[in-house]
Design a protein around this motif. Structure first.
Motif, PDB file in Angstrom:
ATOM      1  N   ALA A 170       0.813  -1.212   0.000  1.00 33.40           N
ATOM      2  CA  ALA A 170       0.000   0.000   0.000  1.00 33.40           C
ATOM      3  C   ALA A 170       0.847   1.264   0.000  1.00 33.40           C
ATOM      4  N   LEU A 171       1.985   1.230   0.683  1.00 34.24           N
ATOM      5  CA  LEU A 171       2.707   2.470   0.942  1.00 34.24           C
ATOM      6  C   LEU A 171       4.106   2.499   0.348  1.00 34.24           C
ATOM      7  N   GLY A 172       4.586   1.355  -0.160  1.00 38.46           N
ATOM      8  CA  GLY A 172       5.952   1.302  -0.696  1.00 38.46           C
ATOM      9  C   GLY A 172       6.176   2.257  -1.854  1.00 38.46           C
ATOM     10  N   GLY A 173       5.221   2.318  -2.762  1.00 33.58           N
ATOM     11  CA  GLY A 173       5.373   3.216  -3.908  1.00 33.58           C
ATOM     12  C   GLY A 173       5.449   4.670  -3.477  1.00 33.58           C
ATOM     13  N   GLY A 174       4.619   5.060  -2.535  1.00 34.58           N
ATOM     14  CA  GLY A 174       4.620   6.438  -2.061  1.00 34.58           C
ATOM     15  C   GLY A 174       5.874   6.777  -1.265  1.00 34.58           C
ATOM     16  N   ILE A 175       6.385   5.796  -0.502  1.00 34.60           N
ATOM     17  CA  ILE A 175       7.622   6.037   0.247  1.00 34.60           C
ATOM     18  C   ILE A 175       8.772   6.283  -0.729  1.00 34.60           C
ATOM     19  N   PHE A 176       8.839   5.458  -1.777  1.00 31.74           N
ATOM     20  CA  PHE A 176       9.885   5.655  -2.785  1.00 31.74           C
ATOM     21  C   PHE A 176       9.752   7.038  -3.427  1.00 31.74           C
ATOM     22  N   ARG A 177       8.524   7.395  -3.808  1.00 31.22           N
ATOM     23  CA  ARG A 177       8.288   8.724  -4.410  1.00 31.22           C
ATOM     24  C   ARG A 177       8.788   9.839  -3.489  1.00 31.22           C
ATOM     25  N   ASP A 178       8.450   9.753  -2.194  1.00 31.63           N
ATOM     26  CA  ASP A 178       8.821  10.832  -1.291  1.00 31.63           C
ATOM     27  C   ASP A 178      10.325  10.872  -1.033  1.00 31.63           C
ATOM     28  N   LEU A 179      10.972   9.698  -1.026  1.00 30.77           N
ATOM     29  CA  LEU A 179      12.429   9.694  -0.895  1.00 30.77           C
ATOM     30  C   LEU A 179      13.061  10.412  -2.089  1.00 30.77           C
TER      31      LEU A 179
END
Lengths: 206, 206, 206
Positions: free
Chosen positions: A44-53
């Motif tokens: 659920a959140l891996g893609g968004g974490i990568f984006r924010d990094l």
């Protein structure tokens, strides 16, 4: 309900859908309750974490707003409890997953453009936001990521990301057009599922 | 010995223990000397690198202070040399690993709270700091991460992280209470090993 | 042609070579066109993305300059089309790959030193820049990373990174010396391939 509330609800719906897909894969691999919740969280959140990094937003939204982690964890735990029933909802899940794909593509691409990433890079980041969670899910369950093998999934996200970049260049990033872009990804994904479209595979060597 | 020296020693002990666990897994997979050192490095420092990326501390401590990389590399190389003897130390390793788990949970959660991450996100980051190296180790050796499959491991870390967040909210983050939180994770892990506690697994489908 | 143009050309050559290696591995795993392009992208740009995350350069070069993503994608697509012919170029690819290894080691280490990372950390980052793409490629195709198992590959990169750090400490980071460092990695890799040098493996347990 104002626009930012609508966006948040839409975003959390995407989180819940992807968490359910991750949890479902984890149950199938016989992971324990914690593993199921963890894989749901990553999906659920891996893609968004990568984006924010990548756009240097610290801490990533997944850690900054507790509702994201809570939505992912609760959804995954519910899937763990209800798994036999959940399996029968397969079509529903595919449809919701397509909606999540459309949504995350649009918000990921927009956030990257807002962070001054040039258009080509922003499209790649938007696509990775949408497919990153699924990649993480498959890596954790020791599978070759399904998005690399089959069907028009990442390609639908990439097409939607390009559409968002074009809208941005034309100054048309209002709610109506962005919803249309998300709907475009959603429909492209559903039609390709329905018609069994898929990207070509290289011929086997003789 | 003052407090910051004590903390550094404790931190490097955690690094050494996790490096040993990674190196041991890599030897079992027949990796070469470099591979063993590399997997040891990832197991020891991967969780902290992820933590520092997420809280935007650049460069991550693993790259900023050479003693971290050196401790991980030397430990892994020693395990490579002594592997047959090392295998007999299995219980010792499990105990030390539980100590590392407690320590990394506490320091990871604290660092995230210090970087203004809200409490729920900080707990997740603290847990990921503690289990991230083991996840990386298992991904590199093509295993479904063991923390997702068995035993109270990540759950002990998460419980400890919540404890640290509560202490922080109460203004009680002094050395005594933090040591108690690390000891709590350590003991919870050891008791669960001893009693063979584990998280539930979903029933197989009929 | 001035120096920065030469550097860009060299960098894009490295990207193309690593994209070709990733695409080739993906074709062998029967991934579809998108999967082949994606694995090519990761193999070519994954190491640099990791480097830029760690030294806090946002957005990473792979997203900031469209020529990087375009070079990787086009190369991977060409490999997908020409795969049978490409297989016959195996020796050429190994030589080009060695060149890419040398180049990425030097630029990665230099960038880390420029970002004030201390020498030991900068060497590790330089090595990871060079081998990171290959690690990502192998994780995505569900293989234990080949750099952890065989041959002098990462070790050549690490040796080159140490050389760059020494040159930097001596104030000798001009084009001539840096080219020599890249050539050193290149030749060390080729000689070790030719002579079948490899790092030791621990003896199997009786």
């Amino acid at each position: 309900m104002n626009i930012s509330t609508a966006l948040l609800l839409a975003d959390l719906t995407g989180v819940a859908v992807f968490a359910a897909s991750g949890a479902s894969a984890a149950v199938a691999k016989r992971l324990d309750l914690f593993g199921v919740v963890f894989v749901g969280f990553v999906a659920a959140l891996g893609g968004g974490i990568f984006r924010d990094l990548v756009i240097d937003e610290a801490p990533p939204l997944a850690f900054a707003d507790w509702r994201y982690a809570a939505t992912a964890a609760v959804t995954a735990a519910v899937v763990f409890r209800l798994h036999p029933q959940f399996a029968r909802l397969r079509t529903t899940v595919l449809v919701l997953d397509a909606a999540g794909l459309g949504l995350f593509t649009v918000t990921g691409t927009l956030k990257a453009l807002d962070a001054q990433v040039p258009a080509v890079g922003a499209c790649v980041i938007g696509m990775l936001t949408a497919i990153g969670g699924g990649l993480g899910r498959d890596l954790l369950t020791a599978e070759i990521p399904v998005v690399l093998r089959r069907e028009i999934y990442a390609v639908a996200a990439l097409a939607g990301a390009v559409l968002v970049a074009v809208l941005d260049a034309l100054g048309r990033t209002n709610a109506g057009w962005l919803t249309a872009a998300a709907a475009f990804v959603f429909l492209l994904r559903l039609v390709s599922l329905r018609r069994r479209w898929s990207a070509p595979v290289a011929p086997a060597r003789p």
